[in-house]
Design an enzyme around this catalytic site. Sequence first.
Site, mmCIF file in Angstrom:
data_model
loop_
_atom_site.group_PDB
_atom_site.id
_atom_site.type_symbol
_atom_site.label_atom_id
_atom_site.label_comp_id
_atom_site.label_asym_id
_atom_site.label_seq_id
_atom_site.Cartn_x
_atom_site.Cartn_y
_atom_site.Cartn_z
ATOM 1 N N GLY A 71 0.813 -1.205 0.000
ATOM 2 C CA GLY A 71 0.000 0.000 0.000
ATOM 3 C C GLY A 71 0.852 1.262 0.000
ATOM 4 C CG ASN A 150 -4.830 3.856 9.640
ATOM 5 O OD1 ASN A 150 -5.175 4.884 9.041
ATOM 6 N ND2 ASN A 150 -3.759 3.815 10.401
ATOM 7 C CD GLN A 178 -6.729 -0.654 7.704
ATOM 8 O OE1 GLN A 178 -7.464 -1.620 7.888
ATOM 9 N NE2 GLN A 178 -5.461 -0.664 8.094
ATOM 10 N N GLY A 199 -2.408 -6.128 0.112
ATOM 11 C CA GLY A 199 -2.821 -7.523 0.306
ATOM 12 C C GLY A 199 -2.933 -7.949 1.756
ATOM 13 C CG HIS A 200 -0.215 -6.523 5.061
ATOM 14 N ND1 HIS A 200 -0.210 -6.182 6.381
ATOM 15 C CD2 HIS A 200 0.170 -5.427 4.380
ATOM 16 C CE1 HIS A 200 0.182 -4.912 6.507
ATOM 17 N NE2 HIS A 200 0.417 -4.435 5.304
ATOM 18 C CB CYS A 324 2.544 3.032 11.536
ATOM 19 S SG CYS A 324 2.054 1.879 10.283
HETATM 20 N N1 PLP Z 1 -2.766 3.105 4.145
HETATM 21 C C1 PLP Z 1 -3.474 2.721 5.219
HETATM 22 C C2 PLP Z 1 -4.788 3.373 5.505
HETATM 23 C C3 PLP Z 1 -2.971 1.706 6.054
HETATM 24 O O1 PLP Z 1 -3.683 1.335 7.127
HETATM 25 C C4 PLP Z 1 -1.719 1.130 5.751
HETATM 26 C C5 PLP Z 1 -1.140 0.108 6.649
HETATM 27 O O2 PLP Z 1 -1.426 0.061 7.818
HETATM 28 C C6 PLP Z 1 -1.048 1.560 4.602
HETATM 29 C C7 PLP Z 1 -1.583 2.554 3.841
HETATM 30 C C8 PLP Z 1 0.288 0.966 4.235
HETATM 31 O O3 PLP Z 1 0.124 -0.289 3.613
HETATM 32 P P1 PLP Z 1 1.367 -1.310 3.551
HETATM 33 O O4 PLP Z 1 1.564 -1.834 4.919
HETATM 34 O O5 PLP Z 1 0.927 -2.366 2.576
HETATM 35 O O6 PLP Z 1 2.522 -0.543 3.038
#
Ligand code: PLP
Length: 389
Positions: A71, A150, A178, A199-200, A324
Amino acid sequence: MKLVYVDNNATTRVDDEVLEEMLPYFKEYYGNPSSIHTFGRQVAGKIDTARERVANLLGADTTEIVFTSCGTESNNNAIHCSLEANPKKRHVITTKVEHPAILNVCRYFAKQGYEVTELGVDKDGMLDLDELRNSIKDNTAIVSIMYANNETGVIFPIEEIGKIVKEKGVLFHCDAVQVIGKAPINLKNSYIDLLSLSGHKLHAPKGIGVLFIRKGVRIDPLIIGGHQEDSRRSGTENVPYIIGLGKACELAKKFLKEEQTKVKSLRDKLEEGTKDKILNVKINGENSDRLPNTSNVSFEYIEGEAALLLLDMAGIATSSGSACTTGSAEPSHVLQAMGVPPAKSRGTIRFSLSRYNTNDEINYILEKLPPIIKRLQDLSPVFEDSQHS
Ligand code: PLP
């Protein structure tokens, strides 16, 4: 010890059927899809199937699906490359509650001299659409607004937002990481030009994502090389992961109803039980449309990190705010934007469920959580004072 995983907005368990489809593509079918021999052809066809499955879930055309590594890459691609494609337009609009994978990209461009508008939200986590309309200028290159938050699960009215953006003729990117698999999405008649998914978050592995690029939208690639993905994202395709994501999208479509019924009722039971058993609980974003799996709960007079550790000792995996930002002393930027006072925001826990959670697990959380919160509140001198005043 019983283990209960309720941190699915951080990442999800890979579905058994997803893993099963992926495994042969490590050892048996390991060709490079660009090769013209049998090994290559065997896997190229599978990538086509995966692309069809993703497109089918999103209501998109297969030509609009570009596989990326995550993402974060999809978000970087959308912002970087739309700015590069429009060098005269030096204004970006986003919101204060985006994931760092958008906010920090925009702030990077702010340091390069771009003007960045970060729209605020109200106490329910909602945007002021008039403020958005009034912020769009002649030199606005892109508006990037997430579909669902998120941390709180708050869903923005994305089509209303898209309409405003497109009426002004500006490119519209949506971070939908999300929302995919948790709420229905149909890009066919949508105003969204670019959309990111990962994907995850939907029971595929970590390290695979998608950038949807609407037909006719011209943005330059972020990763340049050997012309894979129609030259929009070079690099030898991550075949097993692409296949896994395709299967996960197929399953997401099948389980969508369950997300909105079973998962939602477990989430609601958790919230009701928490409010019944613990005093002065605040569910952040409760008055807004929310993802069916997410609950962001603030407790008074505790540190969320301490609660998280005690819950972990009881086998319950949650997070304080977003994964994060866990470990940073700063209160959540999302709750800050919603006006939640730092003392309350620091006592916040995010529960995020999935289709794997059960009623027994919710009962277990409701048994373990109240004494943990009470124990921490009893240790707080401020709580002690409040009981005597
Ligand atoms: N955008 C949102 C709203 C997310 O919640 C996240 C991951 O928590 C991301 C982007 C980042 O995705 P990725 O972990 O695949 O880089």
